[in-house]
Design an enzyme around this catalytic site. Structure first.
Site, PDB file in Angstrom:
ATOM      1  N   LYS A 113     113.513  14.964  37.835  1.00 31.10           N
ATOM      2  CA  LYS A 113     112.794  14.025  38.698  1.00 31.10           C
ATOM      3  C   LYS A 113     113.513  12.685  38.767  1.00 31.10           C
ATOM      4  O   LYS A 113     113.529  12.033  39.805  1.00 31.10           O
ATOM      5  CB  LYS A 113     111.358  13.817  38.206  1.00 31.10           C
ATOM      6  N   LYS A 195     111.505  27.030  42.248  1.00 29.76           N
ATOM      7  CA  LYS A 195     110.086  27.381  42.122  1.00 29.76           C
ATOM      8  C   LYS A 195     109.270  26.812  43.289  1.00 29.76           C
ATOM      9  O   LYS A 195     109.634  25.768  43.854  1.00 29.76           O
ATOM     10  CB  LYS A 195     109.536  26.927  40.775  1.00 29.76           C
ATOM     11  N   LYS A 198     104.522  21.629  45.031  1.00 25.95           N
ATOM     12  CA  LYS A 198     103.521  20.941  45.856  1.00 25.95           C
ATOM     13  C   LYS A 198     104.157  20.046  46.908  1.00 25.95           C
ATOM     14  O   LYS A 198     103.475  19.500  47.746  1.00 25.95           O
ATOM     15  CB  LYS A 198     102.625  20.068  44.972  1.00 25.95           C
TER      16      LYS A 198
HETATM   17  P1  TYM Z   1     101.415  20.872  37.766  1.00 26.01           P
HETATM   18  O1  TYM Z   1     100.354  20.074  38.417  1.00 26.01           O
HETATM   19  O2  TYM Z   1     102.816  20.733  38.255  1.00 26.01           O
HETATM   20  O3  TYM Z   1     101.073  22.406  37.833  1.00 26.01           O
HETATM   21  C1  TYM Z   1      99.819  22.926  37.406  1.00 26.01           C
HETATM   22  C2  TYM Z   1     100.028  24.297  36.763  1.00 26.01           C
HETATM   23  O4  TYM Z   1     100.658  25.194  37.689  1.00 26.01           O
HETATM   24  C3  TYM Z   1     101.835  25.756  37.101  1.00 26.01           C
HETATM   25  N1  TYM Z   1     102.846  25.963  38.163  1.00 26.01           N
HETATM   26  C4  TYM Z   1     103.406  27.148  38.449  1.00 26.01           C
HETATM   27  N2  TYM Z   1     103.241  28.362  37.905  1.00 26.01           N
HETATM   28  C5  TYM Z   1     103.970  29.368  38.445  1.00 26.01           C
HETATM   29  N3  TYM Z   1     104.838  29.210  39.473  1.00 26.01           N
HETATM   30  C6  TYM Z   1     105.031  27.996  40.041  1.00 26.01           C
HETATM   31  N4  TYM Z   1     105.856  27.855  41.062  1.00 26.01           N
HETATM   32  C7  TYM Z   1     104.303  26.896  39.527  1.00 26.01           C
HETATM   33  N5  TYM Z   1     104.242  25.582  39.839  1.00 26.01           N
HETATM   34  C8  TYM Z   1     103.351  25.030  39.000  1.00 26.01           C
HETATM   35  C9  TYM Z   1     102.288  24.729  36.086  1.00 26.01           C
HETATM   36  O5  TYM Z   1     103.115  25.291  35.098  1.00 26.01           O
HETATM   37  C10 TYM Z   1     100.965  24.220  35.531  1.00 26.01           C
HETATM   38  O6  TYM Z   1     100.491  25.076  34.530  1.00 26.01           O
HETATM   39  N6  TYM Z   1     102.439  18.440  33.501  1.00 26.01           N
HETATM   40  C11 TYM Z   1     101.510  19.342  34.141  1.00 26.01           C
HETATM   41  C12 TYM Z   1     100.098  18.806  34.154  1.00 26.01           C
HETATM   42  C13 TYM Z   1      99.524  18.467  32.822  1.00 26.01           C
HETATM   43  C14 TYM Z   1      99.140  19.370  31.803  1.00 26.01           C
HETATM   44  C15 TYM Z   1      98.569  18.567  30.777  1.00 26.01           C
HETATM   45  C16 TYM Z   1      99.255  20.749  31.656  1.00 26.01           C
HETATM   46  C17 TYM Z   1      99.188  17.204  32.390  1.00 26.01           C
HETATM   47  N7  TYM Z   1      98.614  17.281  31.181  1.00 26.01           N
HETATM   48  C18 TYM Z   1      98.129  19.146  29.594  1.00 26.01           C
HETATM   49  C19 TYM Z   1      98.795  21.302  30.466  1.00 26.01           C
HETATM   50  C20 TYM Z   1      98.242  20.522  29.464  1.00 26.01           C
HETATM   51  C21 TYM Z   1     101.932  19.543  35.593  1.00 26.01           C
HETATM   52  O7  TYM Z   1     102.613  18.744  36.164  1.00 26.01           O
HETATM   53  O8  TYM Z   1     101.385  20.632  36.189  1.00 26.01           O
END
Ligand code: TYM
Length: 328
Positions: A113, A195, A198
């Site tokens: 990022k 991947k 969003k």
């Molecule tokens: P975020 O918002 O990017 O994504 C949310 C969840 O979706 C999963 N994910 C995917 N899984 C499979 N294929 C994909 N292409 C894909 N894109 C996203 C992510 O792995 C995630 O599980 N840092 C985290 C948010 C967070 C969090 C936490 C997670 C903040 N605090 C505490 C767990 C525990 C994030 O940016 O997820």
């Protein structure tokens, strides 16, 4: 036996997509009956990169609504907005004071990022994984169900917890990431080497959970494949592999059955059938989403209840943390 605790979070940085659903949310909904669950819309993580305030406000609600629409039920799970529970920021600060900068420099998501943003990179983006550790550790979490891309962050959280416990006594539970064997990394449609994300810039790459059927058909029709013909689970052909994996996840059929089913068929057939399966799978979720967001005040009430419950647990944990550190 006491139930174990699950925590996971999701950003409100754009529209939720099929990767979020297959890699995370649908597993959260499926697991919720066996555990105590906390699911959090992590708005404080979302602002580590610039956001338009009005759009952010709307997206936070949309994401929360989609969690309920995906079947996460208030009887089994606490769903809340991160900034509603102040202990998240507070614990992040305390953990900052014991986390070596070198650990954060190694985080691949930060490297990726920050490469894009160069000097504009915020301190918050660098510190992002510490806030994530605070999220997890506040709730005595045993399991963190996430997609593959979050594995490193959960491991870092474990390291931070271990370091804290070593210095101040047994305060934190050591959590483990829980990544699905299939679906932990759903790839983009137009660029299956990356991947699904969003990001609003490459809309054709992602199937968003609220996309109408026609849009889903159009996006899958345009998905990148290859110049070969046979339809098989071959990781060296990422486009076809990704479409087949999506089909597998949504139909629950074995890979062998799927390959037999598509034997002798064309990529056009494959795409049409994947599109129909995606449309059918998202239909109930979309219907529920429109139903519950149509009911005035429903979502706000649910989130308020969630914040109260999460806040109680978080405050209790903060008492232990501040006491053990000598702040109380
Ligand atoms: P975020 O918002 O990017 O994504 C949310 C969840 O979706 C999963 N994910 C995917 N899984 C499979 N294929 C994909 N292409 C894909 N894109 C996203 C992510 O792995 C995630 O599980 N840092 C985290 C948010 C967070 C969090 C936490 C997670 C903040 N605090 C505490 C767990 C525990 C994030 O940016 O997820």
């Amino acid at each position: 036996m006491e139930k174990k605790t699950v925590f996971s979070g999701i950003q409100a940085s754009g529209s939720l997509h099929l990767g979020n659903y297959l890699g995370a949310i649908r597993n959260w909904a499926a697991m919720q009956y066996q555990y105590n669950n906390y699911f959090c819309v992590v708005d404080l993580h979302t602002i580590t990169v610039p956001q338009d305030p009005a759009t952010l406000r709307a997206k936070i609600k949309e994401v929360a609504g989609l969690l309920f629409a995906a079947g996460i039920a208030a009887e089994n799970s606490v769903v809340f907005i991160q900034s509603d529970v102040k202990a998240h920021s507070e614990l992040a600060w305390l953990l900052n004071c014991i986390t070596p900068m070198g650990w954060l420099h190694r985080m691949t998501q930060f490297k990726e990022k920050s490469e894009k943003q160069k000097e504009e990179v915020s301190v918050g983006l660098f510190d992002y994984p510490v806030l994530q550790a605070a999220d997890i550790l506040l709730y005595d979490t045993h399991m963190v169900p996430v997609g593959e891309d979050q594995k490193q962050h959960v491991e870092l959280c474990r390291d931070i917890a271990q370091r804290f416990n070593y210095r101040y006594g047994d305060v934190f539970v050591l959590p483990e990431a829980h990544i699905p064997p299939v679906g932990g990394r759903v790839m983009g449609l137009s660029n299956p080497e990356k991947k699904m994300s969003k990001s609003e810039e490459k809309k054709e790459d992602s199937i968003f959970l609220l996309d109408p059927p026609d849009q889903i058909r159009k996006k899958i029709k345009k998905a990148t494949t290859d110049s070969l013909r046979d339809i098989s689970f071959d990781e060296k052909r990422p486009g076809v592999y990704n479409l087949l994996t999506i089909y597998q996840l949504l139909t629950d059929k074995s890979r062998e059955d799927i390959e037999n089913h598509f034997a002798g068929k064309s990529y056009k057939d494959l795409k049409e059938q994947v599109a129909e399966v995606v449309i059918e799978s998202l239909k109930p979720l979309q219907e529920r989403y429109h139903e519950l967001t149509g009911e005035k005040g429903y979502l706000d009430d649910m989130l308020e209840r969630g914040a109260i419950k999460a806040g109680e647990q978080a405050e209790e944990k903060m008492r232990q943390v501040t006491e053990s550190m000598g702040l109380k």
